[in-house]
Design a protein around this motif. Structure first.
Motif, short mmCIF file in Angstrom:
data_model
loop_
_atom_site.label_atom_id
_atom_site.label_comp_id
_atom_site.label_asym_id
_atom_site.label_seq_id
_atom_site.Cartn_x
_atom_site.Cartn_y
_atom_site.Cartn_z
N ILE A 133 1.13 -1.46 0.12
CA ILE A 133 0.29 0.40 -0.12
C ILE A 133 1.40 1.12 -0.01
N VAL A 134 1.73 1.19 0.96
CA VAL A 134 2.77 2.34 0.90
C VAL A 134 3.07 2.64 -0.66
N GLY A 135 4.07 1.60 -0.59
CA GLY A 135 4.45 1.42 -2.51
C GLY A 135 3.78 2.49 -3.39
N PHE A 136 2.93 2.25 -3.21
CA PHE A 136 1.75 2.58 -4.89
C PHE A 136 0.79 3.73 -4.39
N ILE A 137 0.81 4.23 -3.43
CA ILE A 137 0.48 5.86 -2.66
C ILE A 137 1.80 5.94 -2.86
N TRP A 138 2.58 5.88 -2.74
CA TRP A 138 3.34 6.94 -2.95
C TRP A 138 4.27 7.77 -4.59
N LYS A 139 4.54 6.61 -4.97
CA LYS A 139 4.28 6.21 -6.80
C LYS A 139 3.08 6.94 -7.59
N LEU A 140 2.23 7.11 -7.45
CA LEU A 140 0.75 7.91 -7.33
C LEU A 140 1.17 9.56 -6.64
N SER A 160 8.29 24.84 -9.66
CA SER A 160 9.73 24.48 -10.68
C SER A 160 10.09 23.54 -9.74
N LEU A 161 10.25 23.10 -8.82
CA LEU A 161 11.64 22.01 -8.23
C LEU A 161 10.85 21.10 -8.56
N PHE A 162 9.91 20.73 -8.58
CA PHE A 162 9.52 19.10 -9.05
C PHE A 162 10.30 18.44 -9.93
N ALA A 163 10.43 17.33 -9.79
CA ALA A 163 10.56 16.85 -11.22
C ALA A 163 10.67 15.17 -11.00
N PRO A 164 10.60 13.65 -11.51
CA PRO A 164 10.78 13.26 -11.85
C PRO A 164 11.31 12.37 -10.54
N TRP A 165 11.02 11.97 -9.49
CA TRP A 165 12.48 12.09 -8.92
C TRP A 165 12.19 10.38 -8.70
N LEU A 166 11.53 9.50 -8.82
CA LEU A 166 11.68 8.15 -8.99
C LEU A 166 12.48 7.91 -10.26
N GLY A 167 12.22 8.42 -11.09
CA GLY A 167 12.10 8.21 -13.15
C GLY A 167 14.03 8.33 -12.84
N PHE A 245 13.66 -5.21 0.89
CA PHE A 245 13.65 -5.78 -0.34
C PHE A 245 12.15 -4.99 -0.97
N ASP A 246 10.89 -5.31 0.39
CA ASP A 246 9.87 -5.39 -0.68
C ASP A 246 9.74 -3.63 -0.74
N LEU A 247 10.39 -3.15 0.10
CA LEU A 247 9.53 -1.78 -0.30
C LEU A 247 9.82 -1.32 -1.55
N VAL A 248 11.43 -1.41 -1.73
CA VAL A 248 12.12 -1.00 -3.35
C VAL A 248 11.65 -1.71 -4.44
N TYR A 249 11.01 -3.15 -4.28
CA TYR A 249 10.16 -4.13 -4.68
C TYR A 249 9.06 -3.32 -5.98
N THR A 250 8.44 -3.01 -4.98
CA THR A 250 7.01 -2.21 -4.68
C THR A 250 7.03 -1.20 -5.33
N VAL A 251 8.01 -0.15 -5.19
CA VAL A 251 8.40 0.86 -5.77
C VAL A 251 8.97 1.02 -7.16
N GLN A 252 10.10 0.36 -7.16
CA GLN A 252 10.79 0.00 -8.76
C GLN A 252 11.19 -0.85 -9.06
N GLY A 253 10.94 -2.10 -8.97
CA GLY A 253 10.10 -3.21 -9.20
C GLY A 253 11.43 -4.02 -8.89
N ALA A 254 11.58 -5.09 -9.41
CA ALA A 254 12.90 -6.40 -9.57
C ALA A 254 14.01 -6.16 -10.19
N LEU A 255 13.93 -5.29 -11.11
CA LEU A 255 14.77 -4.09 -11.67
C LEU A 255 15.78 -2.99 -10.85
N ASP A 259 18.32 2.15 -14.82
CA ASP A 259 19.78 1.31 -14.54
C ASP A 259 20.08 1.30 -13.60
N GLY A 260 19.48 0.52 -12.29
CA GLY A 260 19.83 0.01 -11.39
C GLY A 260 20.39 0.50 -9.91
N SER A 261 19.57 1.97 -10.34
CA SER A 261 19.71 3.04 -9.16
C SER A 261 19.27 2.40 -8.13
#
Length: 317
Positions: A133-140, A160-167, A245-255, A259-261
């Motif tokens: 839930i936390v991962g998908f909420i913050w992705k949204l 103006s300070l906003f950026a696609p930080w997860l990307g 493991f769990d939060l990174v997997y939920t937010v960014q996927g298994a990869l 670029d593996g960041s």
């Protein structure tokens, strides 16, 4: 005492203590479950890291898997990248989560503060939420397309300070770490809050009589008294982050992109052991990564228990 009395005492049979078998009976279920869930899988993982498949048959290869993990160009690049990201993940928690938890606990322990129960519950509530839930909420929330973060920042003139930080590779790991901090900051807060409440009123009153009040009282009187609790929080943070493991997997996927960041040891272990997309699973190399994780955690816990904790001064009230 006479000679006869001494001889009678010497001949007296020693008192035999009754063996309390019921203690073993009560401990047995927990011991069986813990062994089945934790001990046996750990032993099998350590054993599996010393084997590999040769001509379709498992064969003992000793430390060859570790040599491949640390020395082979393909494996080493992924492993050292994941280890570096894991250390960054841990450092962010230590420098952001735990100090904020201590500060929140200090504020909640102010005697005249109102609505303490509400604040305590509100801060601790995210800890009870599922990581999915936390991962998908913050992705949204952080989505540049349909997220509410750009709109909320626009309300205060900071769009103006906003950026696609997860990307972005440079900011993705920091963003995921701060999401984890938001979710789990309630744990150090509650532990420190309990430690602060355990300080006797006599100590605080004596400090006030000496003119030590406010934040000066916290840093000079209270902080030294809660250092053991801070040490426990630090080692729990270390263990939790290197098992993450769990939060990174939920937010960014298994990869763990981009670029593996955001790739950490937990996601690398998952991809290696179970396979992902076109990558086949390798049980031996997965067990090798898990063994390295275990050794890192064991080294950190041992350093705390046998070096740091022994030098901490504990106060008995």
């Amino acid at each position: 005492m006479s000679q006869a009395e001494l001889q009678s005492i010497a001949r007296a049979e020693p008192i035999r203590r009754q063996i309390r078998w019921h203690i073993l009976v009560f401990l047995l279920p927990a011991l069986v479950i813990y062994s089945a869930v934790m001990v046996l899988p750990l032993i099998e993982t350590l054993r599996l890291s010393l084997f590999n498949v040769v001509d379709g048959q498992p064969a003992f290869v000793g430390l060859a898997n570790f040599k491949v993990l640390f020395g082979d160009a393909r494996w080493a690049s992924d492993f050292w990248n994941a280890l570096k990201n894991n250390f960054i993940f841990f450092v962010i928690h230590m420098l952001v989560q735990n100090p904020i938890g201590v500060a929140l606990a200090a504020l909640l322990s102010i005697p005249k503060l109102r609505f303490v129960g509400f604040y305590r519950t509100a801060i601790f509530l995210p800890t009870l939420l599922s990581f999915v839930i936390v991962g998908f909420i913050w992705k949204l929330i952080l989505s540049p397309i349909w997220g509410v973060a750009p709109w909320m920042m626009d309300l205060v003139g900071m769009k103006s300070l906003f950026a696609p930080w997860l990307g972005r590779p440079g900011s993705a790991l920091i963003a995921v770490s701060l999401i984890s901090v938001w979710q789990y900051v309630g744990i150090p807060m509650m532990l420190i809050y309990a430690a602060l409440l355990s300080i006797p009123d006599e100590v605080i009153e004596a400090a006030e009589c000496d003119g030590v009040t406010g934040w000066s009282q916290f840093f000079k009187i209270k902080l030294p008294l809660i250092l053991p609790a801070i040490g426990i929080i630090s080692i729990l943070t270390f263990v939790g982050n290197f098992n993450a493991f769990d939060l990174v997997y939920t937010v960014q996927g298994a990869l763990a992109g981009p670029d593996g960041s955001t790739d950490i040891l937990g996601t690398l272990l998952y991809r290696t052991f179970f396979g992902f997309q076109l990558q086949l699973g390798d049980r031996s190399m997965g067990a090798t990564i898990a063994t390295v994780m275990f050794l890192i955690i064991l080294a950190g816990v041992s350093l705390y228990l046998f070096v740091i904790q022994r030098r901490m001064r504990r106060y008995q009230f």
